[in-house]
Structures are given as structure tokens and as C-alpha cells.
Design an enzyme around this catalytic site. Structure first.
Site, PDB file in Angstrom:
ATOM      1  N   ASP A  69       0.886  -1.240  -0.020  1.00 23.58           N
ATOM      2  CA  ASP A  69      -0.068  -0.021   0.166  1.00 23.58           C
ATOM      3  C   ASP A  69       0.894   1.323   0.006  1.00 23.58           C
ATOM      4  OD1 ASP A  69       0.983  -0.316   2.728  1.00 23.58           O
ATOM      5  OD2 ASP A  69      -1.048  -0.815   3.480  1.00 23.58           O
ATOM      6  N   ASN A 138      -7.021  -2.121  14.410  1.00 24.13           N
ATOM      7  CA  ASN A 138      -8.328  -2.418  14.180  1.00 24.13           C
ATOM      8  C   ASN A 138      -8.665  -3.665  13.365  1.00 24.13           C
ATOM      9  OD1 ASN A 138      -7.599  -1.479  11.431  1.00 24.13           O
ATOM     10  ND2 ASN A 138      -9.054   0.290  11.433  1.00 24.13           N
ATOM     11  N   HIS A 140      -6.945  -4.215  10.311  1.00 21.92           N
ATOM     12  CA  HIS A 140      -7.019  -4.007   8.919  1.00 21.92           C
ATOM     13  C   HIS A 140      -5.770  -4.819   8.492  1.00 21.92           C
ATOM     14  CE1 HIS A 140      -4.498  -0.094   9.411  1.00 21.92           C
ATOM     15  NE2 HIS A 140      -3.611  -1.013   9.212  1.00 21.92           N
ATOM     16  N   GLU A 145      -9.586  -1.505   5.367  1.00 20.34           N
ATOM     17  CA  GLU A 145     -10.114  -1.156   6.674  1.00 20.34           C
ATOM     18  C   GLU A 145     -11.499  -1.654   7.027  1.00 20.34           C
ATOM     19  OE1 GLU A 145      -8.249   0.532   8.589  1.00 20.34           O
ATOM     20  OE2 GLU A 145      -7.577   2.494   7.867  1.00 20.34           O
TER      21      GLU A 145
HETATM   22  C1  GLP Z   1      -0.220   0.109   8.504  1.00 22.42           C
HETATM   23  C2  GLP Z   1       0.215  -0.617   7.009  1.00 22.42           C
HETATM   24  C3  GLP Z   1      -0.268  -1.985   7.619  1.00 22.42           C
HETATM   25  C4  GLP Z   1       0.552  -2.263   8.617  1.00 22.42           C
HETATM   26  C5  GLP Z   1      -0.052  -1.638   9.822  1.00 22.42           C
HETATM   27  C6  GLP Z   1       0.623  -1.710  11.079  1.00 22.42           C
HETATM   28  O1  GLP Z   1      -1.455   0.582   8.566  1.00 22.42           O
HETATM   29  N1  GLP Z   1      -0.560  -0.238   6.142  1.00 22.42           N
HETATM   30  O2  GLP Z   1       0.183  -2.838   6.477  1.00 22.42           O
HETATM   31  O3  GLP Z   1       0.184  -3.854   9.079  1.00 22.42           O
HETATM   32  O4  GLP Z   1       0.262  -0.176   9.622  1.00 22.42           O
HETATM   33  O5  GLP Z   1       1.572  -1.102  11.473  1.00 22.42           O
HETATM   34  P1  GLP Z   1       2.644  -1.456  12.958  1.00 22.42           P
HETATM   35  O6  GLP Z   1       3.290  -2.605  12.492  1.00 22.42           O
HETATM   36  O7  GLP Z   1       3.270  -0.188  12.954  1.00 22.42           O
HETATM   37  O8  GLP Z   1       1.644  -1.619  14.119  1.00 22.42           O
END
Ligand code: GLP
Length: 247
Positions: A69, A138, A140, A145
């Protein structure tokens, strides 16, 4: 259907296990197609991969990568972009061919056409062999989302407030500066990967991990859809695993 859950003693151990999965895939198939995730959780694994590469134990010269993404309105040189994040934490320290590093272009004039281009590029590469995933607090995955429905293919998405807060560090700590929208692979794009490795660490992820592993399949918890995949492994530290039902 097969979901494997591996619980490890520390976030560091999760990173090492993630790196081992990638190295194993590279050795089995030097031209492996990797799906990559940004976020803090895989960073330990990326550091371990850079270390292994420096020791001559991880050769990425023939591998391809597709990141999940990117923020809308942010180009590859923007300091808050996931592209720059990946440069910093992985790409600068390994021998990937830049021509085989693939990203959604958040600054594309036509986001729908950009998403279609990305799907085609994944198909042309032969599909994703190993998809690395983090998980949002959440539930995702990528930027899919929670909501009434989920998109199958790459698409433009409006980010949840909690997601913008979680990503504020990339934009000077200010959630208001995090773009409202992103481009993301869809749930179908992710589920088509031949193997999926999800990493989660810390108590903040315990609820969403429980919902993803032990709850019903629901668009309210996008990661719950992973339960239908044939080959998915959750690599968790004990804090992230603390609420799951043990077999
Ligand atoms: C972002 C990314 C996700 C990732 C999430 C969790 O939202 N788009 O792909 O899994 O962060 O991030 P973290 O590993 O910093 O908790």
C-alpha cells in the site's frame, strides 16, 4: 485450510523468524515474488535480512517485491511515503534490482488506472509467492479497513481515524498531516498469495489477533478472512498471542 500459529518469546525472535521465512523462500526459489508490508512490526525482520545479506546469506538479486500500500498524494520521494520507509529499513541494505521493486504510486493522476496497472504487474510476475503482513490495531491488513464490505482488488481507500493516528510518526507525529486516503492491494490480491506470513507483537495487538484467529469471518475484522487461506502462518510474540484460544 491451514492456519499455523507460532508464538515466540520476544519481538526480536519474531523478526528473526520472519527473516528466516524469507531466506528459506529465496533459497528455494531465487526469483521469488515477495509481497512486503510497511509498519513498525516487520522492521526487526528487515534488519535481520540486511544483516544476513551482509553476511552473504541472503541473495535478493533475482527476487521481485510488491508492497501492499501507499498513501494517496504522496510520491516515492516524500519522506512520509511507505516507499521511503522501505528504502530506509530494507531496500538500501540488500541487493534487490530496482527494476523489480514494485509500488503503488500514491501520486498517480488516475488512482483507479494505477490500481489496475498494479494488479496486472502482479499477474505478469506470476503472482505473489510469499506475502508478509502486519496487522492494524483495528484488524486491517494492507489498508483494507474494517467496514460493511471489502474490496477484492487494489483500490483507493479512506483511512480510519485510528489508522491515521497509528501512522502519525511518518508525518512528524501529527495525525492531521497523515493523508485521508491510500491505495491498497485488495483482500483478494492478498489471499491469492501462495503463502502468507503475518507478524504481530505487543499487547496492543492482542485483541485484533484474537478476533482474526478465533472470531467469525467478518468484514469488520479484515484479517479474519485469512482463516480461509491454505497456507498462512501467524508469527506472534507472547503479548500479541495472550488472548487467543489455545488448542
Ligand atoms: C499500516 C500498514 C499496514 C500495517 C499496519 C500496522 O497501517 N498499512 O500494512 O500492518 O500499519 O503497523 P505496525 O506494524 O506499525 O503496528
Amino acid at each position: 485450510m491451514s492456519v499455523t500459529v507460532t508464538v515466540l518469546g520476544s519481538a526480536q525472535a519474531v523478526g528473526e523468524a520472519l527473516a528466516l521465512q524469507v531466506v528459506t523462500a529465496l533459497r528455494a526459489k531465487p526469483d521469488v515474488v515477495l509481497g512486503l508490508a510497511s509498519g513498525r512490526t516487520p522492521v526487526d525482520g528487515y534488519a535481520e535480512l540486511r544483516r544476513l545479506h551482509a553476511e552473504g546469506k541472503a541473495d535478493f538479486s533475482r527476487a521481485s517485491t510488491f508492497n501492499l500500500d501507499e498513501f494517496v498524494g504522496v510520491d516515492a520521494h516524500h519522506s512520509g511515503s511507505f516507499r521511503q520507509f522501505m528504502e530506509r529499513y530494507l531496500f538500501e541494505g540488500v541487493n534487490l534490482d530496482p527494476a523489480r521493486i514494485h509500488f503503488l504510486n500514491g501520486a498517480a493522476a488516475d488512482p483507479d488506472a494505477e490500481c489496475e496497472r498494479y494488479e496486472q504487474a502482479i499477474r505478469r510476475a506470476g503472482g505473489i509467492d510469499v506475502q508478509i503482513l502486519g496487522i492494524g490495531s483495528n484488524g486491517h491488513i494492507g489498508f483494507n479497513e474494517p467496514g460493511e464490505d471489502l474490496k477484492v482488488r487494489a483500490h483507493r481507500v479512506t483511512l480510519a481515524e485510528s489508522t491515521r493516528r497509528d501512522n502519525a510518526a511518518l508525518f512528524g507525529g501529527d495525525p492531521a498531516r497523515v493523508p485521508n486516503e491510500a491505495l491498497s492491494m485488495g483482500i483478494g490480491t492478498i489471499l491469492l498469495a501462495r503463502r502468507i506470513v503475518l507478524v504481530a507483537t505487543g499487547a496492543k495487538k492482542a485483541d485484533c489477533i484474537r478476533a482474526a484467529l478465533n472470531g467469525h469471518l467478518t468484514t469488520r475484522v479484515p484479517a479474519s478472512l485469512l482463516q480461509v487461506h491454505r497456507d498462512v502462518e501467524f508469527l506472534l510474540d507472547s503479548a500479541a498471542a495472550s488472548l487467543i484460544d489455545r488448542p
